[in-house]
Design an enzyme around this catalytic site. Structure first.
Site, short mmCIF file in Angstrom:
data_model
loop_
_atom_site.label_atom_id
_atom_site.label_comp_id
_atom_site.label_asym_id
_atom_site.label_seq_id
_atom_site.Cartn_x
_atom_site.Cartn_y
_atom_site.Cartn_z
N GLY A 51 0.83 -1.32 0.07
CA GLY A 51 -0.23 -0.16 0.54
C GLY A 51 0.66 1.36 -0.24
O GLY A 51 0.60 2.17 0.61
N HIS A 52 2.05 1.47 -1.01
CA HIS A 52 3.06 2.05 -0.89
C HIS A 52 3.63 2.51 -2.37
O HIS A 52 3.61 1.24 -2.71
CB HIS A 52 3.33 2.47 0.21
#
Ligand code: TYD
Length: 136
Positions: A51-52
């Site tokens: 998630g990055h």
């Protein structure tokens, strides 16, 4: 950089009835020098990691045991990779958003990285990441 630069890399595999062996050498089998190794383990069912995106970090993601999915997104297209072989790695270049999910029970995700840990190298907000792509 975009999804076009990300790819599955088949690593050397020495097959042996006593057990197989795989090795990775700096800059030879992967397109960067390794500065850091980390791994995810004891991942509970249904958990999501990642998630990055990273501003400058190159990574190789390997399913050392079990399996999981890596969703890559470069702001234009998305691609899902299912990793389940210890002799295959997924090369993820800088500026590509990644999400990891679908971890099998007992799976181990090892990541080779081109730099030491640096929180300033992360985009953790998807909108901020998209905005950074526009001004690149
Ligand atoms: P993070 O990169 O968000 O994990 P993932 O992408 O696997 O979900 O890191 C989770 C936490 O661990 C965060 O607080 C930063 C810390 N961390 C380190 O201290 N060193 C490292 O090498 C890594 C990868 C993370």
């Amino acid at each position: 950089m975009s999804l076009l630069h990300c790819k599955t890399i088949v690593l050397p595999k020495i097959s042996d009835p006593r057990g197989n062996l795989t090795f990775i050498e700096n800059d030879k089998h992967i397109p960067f020098n390794i500065q850091r190794v980390y791994y995810l383990y004891d991942v509970p069912g249904g958990a999501e990691r990642g998630g990055h995106a990273h501003k400058g970090l190159n990574q190789l993601i390997i399913a050392m045991s079990g399996s999981f999915d890596v969703l890559l997104d470069d702001g234009k297209e998305q691609k899902r990779f299912h990793l389940n072989r210890s002799y295959q790695g997924l090369y993820v270049c800088p500026m590509v958003w990644r999400e990891l999910d679908n971890f099998s029970s007992g799976s181990v995700c090892m990541v080779l990285a081109s730099n030491l840990y640096d929180e300033a190298d992360y985009y953790r907000d998807y909108d901020e990441y998209l905005a950074a792509l526009v001004i690149q």
